[in-house]
Design an enzyme around this catalytic site. Structure first.
Site, PDB file in Angstrom:
ATOM      1  N   HIS A 171       0.842  -1.211   0.000  1.00  0.00           N
ATOM      2  CA  HIS A 171       0.000   0.000   0.000  1.00  0.00           C
ATOM      3  C   HIS A 171       0.876   1.260   0.000  1.00  0.00           C
ATOM      4  O   HIS A 171       0.620   2.208  -0.744  1.00  0.00           O
ATOM      5  CB  HIS A 171      -0.865   0.072   1.276  1.00  0.00           C
ATOM      6  CG  HIS A 171      -1.935  -0.972   1.390  1.00  0.00           C
ATOM      7  ND1 HIS A 171      -2.081  -1.758   2.496  1.00  0.00           N
ATOM      8  CD2 HIS A 171      -2.932  -1.324   0.545  1.00  0.00           C
ATOM      9  CE1 HIS A 171      -3.123  -2.558   2.345  1.00  0.00           C
ATOM     10  NE2 HIS A 171      -3.663  -2.318   1.157  1.00  0.00           N
ATOM     11  N   LYS A 186     -16.056  -7.004   3.997  1.00  0.00           N
ATOM     12  CA  LYS A 186     -15.353  -8.145   4.570  1.00  0.00           C
ATOM     13  C   LYS A 186     -15.778  -8.372   6.016  1.00  0.00           C
ATOM     14  O   LYS A 186     -16.368  -7.509   6.643  1.00  0.00           O
ATOM     15  CB  LYS A 186     -13.848  -7.889   4.498  1.00  0.00           C
ATOM     16  CG  LYS A 186     -13.387  -7.761   3.071  1.00  0.00           C
ATOM     17  CD  LYS A 186     -11.962  -7.300   2.975  1.00  0.00           C
ATOM     18  CE  LYS A 186     -11.594  -7.032   1.526  1.00  0.00           C
ATOM     19  NZ  LYS A 186     -10.325  -6.351   1.393  1.00  0.00           N
ATOM     20  N   ARG A 234      -1.573  -6.055  -8.475  1.00  0.00           N
ATOM     21  CA  ARG A 234      -0.515  -6.975  -8.061  1.00  0.00           C
ATOM     22  C   ARG A 234      -0.299  -8.065  -9.091  1.00  0.00           C
ATOM     23  O   ARG A 234       0.824  -8.465  -9.363  1.00  0.00           O
ATOM     24  CB  ARG A 234      -0.876  -7.638  -6.722  1.00  0.00           C
ATOM     25  CG  ARG A 234      -0.849  -6.687  -5.559  1.00  0.00           C
ATOM     26  CD  ARG A 234      -1.456  -7.287  -4.337  1.00  0.00           C
ATOM     27  NE  ARG A 234      -2.873  -7.558  -4.551  1.00  0.00           N
ATOM     28  CZ  ARG A 234      -3.745  -7.835  -3.607  1.00  0.00           C
ATOM     29  NH1 ARG A 234      -3.344  -7.916  -2.345  1.00  0.00           N
ATOM     30  NH2 ARG A 234      -5.016  -8.040  -3.877  1.00  0.00           N
ATOM     31  N   SER A 255      -3.235  -7.544   2.979  1.00  0.00           N
ATOM     32  CA  SER A 255      -3.455  -7.364   4.416  1.00  0.00           C
ATOM     33  C   SER A 255      -3.935  -8.667   5.044  1.00  0.00           C
ATOM     34  O   SER A 255      -3.541  -9.009   6.165  1.00  0.00           O
ATOM     35  CB  SER A 255      -4.498  -6.276   4.662  1.00  0.00           C
ATOM     36  OG  SER A 255      -4.042  -5.039   4.187  1.00  0.00           O
TER      37      SER A 255
HETATM   38  O1  PNS Z   1      -8.730  -2.761   0.495  1.00  0.00           O
HETATM   39  P1  PNS Z   1      -9.991  -3.254  -0.151  1.00  0.00           P
HETATM   40  O2  PNS Z   1     -10.891  -3.855   0.888  1.00  0.00           O
HETATM   41  O3  PNS Z   1      -9.725  -4.177  -1.300  1.00  0.00           O
HETATM   42  O4  PNS Z   1     -10.732  -1.958  -0.749  1.00  0.00           O
HETATM   43  C1  PNS Z   1     -11.940  -2.091  -1.483  1.00  0.00           C
HETATM   44  C2  PNS Z   1     -12.606  -0.724  -1.699  1.00  0.00           C
HETATM   45  C3  PNS Z   1     -12.828  -0.041  -0.374  1.00  0.00           C
HETATM   46  C4  PNS Z   1     -11.685   0.135  -2.540  1.00  0.00           C
HETATM   47  C5  PNS Z   1     -13.929  -0.980  -2.452  1.00  0.00           C
HETATM   48  O5  PNS Z   1     -14.633  -1.977  -1.776  1.00  0.00           O
HETATM   49  C6  PNS Z   1     -14.808   0.262  -2.551  1.00  0.00           C
HETATM   50  O6  PNS Z   1     -14.491   1.157  -3.285  1.00  0.00           O
HETATM   51  N1  PNS Z   1     -15.905   0.272  -1.761  1.00  0.00           N
HETATM   52  C7  PNS Z   1     -16.796   1.404  -1.689  1.00  0.00           C
HETATM   53  C8  PNS Z   1     -18.209   1.053  -2.132  1.00  0.00           C
HETATM   54  C9  PNS Z   1     -18.374   1.336  -3.606  1.00  0.00           C
HETATM   55  O7  PNS Z   1     -18.143   2.428  -4.077  1.00  0.00           O
HETATM   56  N2  PNS Z   1     -18.787   0.287  -4.323  1.00  0.00           N
HETATM   57  C10 PNS Z   1     -18.939   0.333  -5.739  1.00  0.00           C
HETATM   58  C11 PNS Z   1     -17.618  -0.018  -6.394  1.00  0.00           C
HETATM   59  S1  PNS Z   1     -17.851  -0.332  -8.058  1.00  0.00           S
END
Ligand code: PNS
Length: 163
Positions: free
Chosen positions: A17, A41, A91, A128
């Site tokens: 990150h 999650k 990644r 993570s």
């Molecule tokens: O570290 P992560 O858990 O992989 O991050 C995922 C994250 C937070 C980037 C993604 O889940 C997100 O953007 N969530 C916000 C909800 C949202 O906007 N959903 C529509 C995405 S198309």
């Protein structure tokens, strides 16, 4: 001023990150590390405040980076903060399908583009969730997370810190 978002759960922040945040900070005027409040999650290991503290500490050398929380849609947060772009690390090819889908959805919803940065190869296996698992069973995560995160993991799992 061009503002970029680096969104995620950061539970906890890894060197992968941090690499993406640092490289984004060189390309944009300001970077908001956007920590999601309501991840899909299961149970988080660290509280939001703990995650924010760790992020603030490890990005302290980057004057154009700030840490904020968001809930709901990322594109709403982006719009409210005048962000021009979302930046994500890729990644491996396994990240690509879902990341492309999210990027296209976010673009459709808001017009905001997602920029992908290829992860530095030495971090390409890092996540993570794997770091949490390795730390939970006493494995050495010192090459995967910043020292402050390593210490917090050691205390959380009460294992002490390997020399
Ligand atoms: O570290 P992560 O858990 O992989 O991050 C995922 C994250 C937070 C980037 C993604 O889940 C997100 O953007 N969530 C916000 C909800 C949202 O906007 N959903 C529509 C995405 S198309």
């Amino acid at each position: 001023m061009a503002i970029a978002l680096c969104p995620g759960s950061f539970d906890p922040v890894t060197l992968g990150h941090l690499d993406i945040i640092e490289r984004t900070s060189r390309q944009f005027d300001h970077v908001i590390v956007a920590v999601i409040r309501n991840p899909q999650k299961s149970q988080s290991l660290f509280t939001l405040e703990e995650r924010q503290e760790m992020l603030a500490e490890v990005t302290g050398h980057l004057p154009n980076v700030s840490i904020e929380f968001f809930k709901g849609l990322l594109v709403d947060f982006a719009r409210d903060h005048g962000a021009a772009a979302i930046v994500k690390g890729l990644r491996a090819i396994s990240d690509f399908d879902y990341e492309l889908q999210m990027a296209q959805m976010n673009q459709r919803l808001s017009g905001i583009d997602t920029f992908f940065i290829s992860t530095t190869p030495q971090h390409s296996f890092l996540s993570s969730s794997l770091v949490r698992e390795v730390a939970k069973y006493g494995g050495d995560v010192s090459s995967m997370v910043p020292p402050v995160v390593r210490e917090r993991l050691a205390h959380r799992f009460d294992k002490g810190i390997p020399a």
